[in-house]
Design an enzyme around this catalytic site. Structure first.
Site, PDB file in Angstrom:
ATOM      1  N   ASP A  63       0.866  -1.177   0.000  1.00  0.00           N
ATOM      2  CA  ASP A  63       0.000   0.000   0.000  1.00  0.00           C
ATOM      3  C   ASP A  63       0.904   1.228   0.000  1.00  0.00           C
ATOM      4  OD1 ASP A  63      -1.777  -2.088   0.513  1.00  0.00           O
ATOM      5  OD2 ASP A  63      -3.023  -0.866   1.846  1.00  0.00           O
ATOM      6  N   LYS A 124      -7.022   3.679  -3.001  1.00  0.00           N
ATOM      7  CA  LYS A 124      -7.366   3.583  -1.576  1.00  0.00           C
ATOM      8  C   LYS A 124      -7.587   4.979  -1.023  1.00  0.00           C
ATOM      9  CE  LYS A 124      -5.320   1.840   2.764  1.00  0.00           C
ATOM     10  NZ  LYS A 124      -4.196   1.068   3.329  1.00  0.00           N
ATOM     11  N   LYS A 153     -10.352   0.462  -2.308  1.00  0.00           N
ATOM     12  CA  LYS A 153     -10.224   0.097  -0.901  1.00  0.00           C
ATOM     13  C   LYS A 153     -10.615   1.279  -0.021  1.00  0.00           C
ATOM     14  CE  LYS A 153      -7.090  -1.645   2.673  1.00  0.00           C
ATOM     15  NZ  LYS A 153      -5.749  -2.177   2.990  1.00  0.00           N
TER      16      LYS A 153
END
Length: 207
Positions: A63, A124, A153
């Site tokens: 991430d 995300k 996400k």
């Protein structure tokens, strides 16, 4: 808990990747970690080197935080450091954190499109350190900004099953949460089966 509940992944600090890999061996739960965290302002070469080292240490998912300041200033050429991380990840899943709390809607859309162009797998919402996290409006915006093969996400503020289900209906397919056990207990108590419609990521606070 993550292995017992069969969540998608556990997101840990970079220094804990090897330990998490050992503890989760054979469980089917992926090991995730972060690069360029939490502001995305490390140099591109550093993000790429960090990613390579983390993959070699056993990370399944990265991430990364894009360069928030450069995105805000319109320097989209620099924000293509996403592509360097994707290359360094050697086929492993890369999720790109936009940190929406600091961005305009136009900047969020630009970040999403740069993410897809660079070959990453997810957009995300948040790191968990900014003033705000995932919102219904942002999930809808991000889902509309990318094609169907890019996933969304939601992270930050996903503290309940009702929130998770609402964001899932808007297009989120992964959820970063520290309340994972409580959310799954609520889901089971409602008699809807053993797994929610999308998978959670069990996270350390802020991850």
């Amino acid at each position: 808990m993550a292995a017992r509940r069969q969540v998608a992944s556990v997101c840990v600090r970079p220094c804990d990747v090897e330990l998490a890999r050992t503890l989760l061996a054979g469980s089917g739960v992926l090991v995730g970690t972060v690069a360029g965290f939490p502001h995305g302002d490390t140099r591109t070469t550093v993000k790429a080197a960090e990613t390579r080292e983390l993959v070699e240490a056993g990370a399944d998912e990265i991430d990364m935080v894009l360069h928030i300041g450069r995105l805000r200033s319109g320097d989209t050429a620099y924000v293509h450091d996403i592509a360097a991380v994707v290359a360094a990840a050697q086929g492993h899943v890369v999720k790109v954190i936009l940190e929406n709390a600091y961005l305009s809607d136009e900047q969020k859309i630009t970040g999403c499109r740069l993410t897809e162009k660079a070959g990453a797998h997810f957009v995300k919402t948040s790191t968990g350190f900014a003033p705000g996290g995932a919102t219904l409006t942002d999930i809808r915006l991000m889902r509309a900004a990318v094609s169907s093969h890019i996933e969304v996400k939601a992270a930050g503020g996903v503290h309940s099953l009702d929130t998770l289900l609402t964001l899932h209906q808007a297009g989120a397919t992964r959820f970063g949460a520290t309340a994972t056990a409580a959310i799954l207990d609520d889901f089971a108590a409602r008699g809807r089966g053993e797994q929610p419609p999308a998978r959670a990521t069990a996270s350390g606070e802020g991850y």
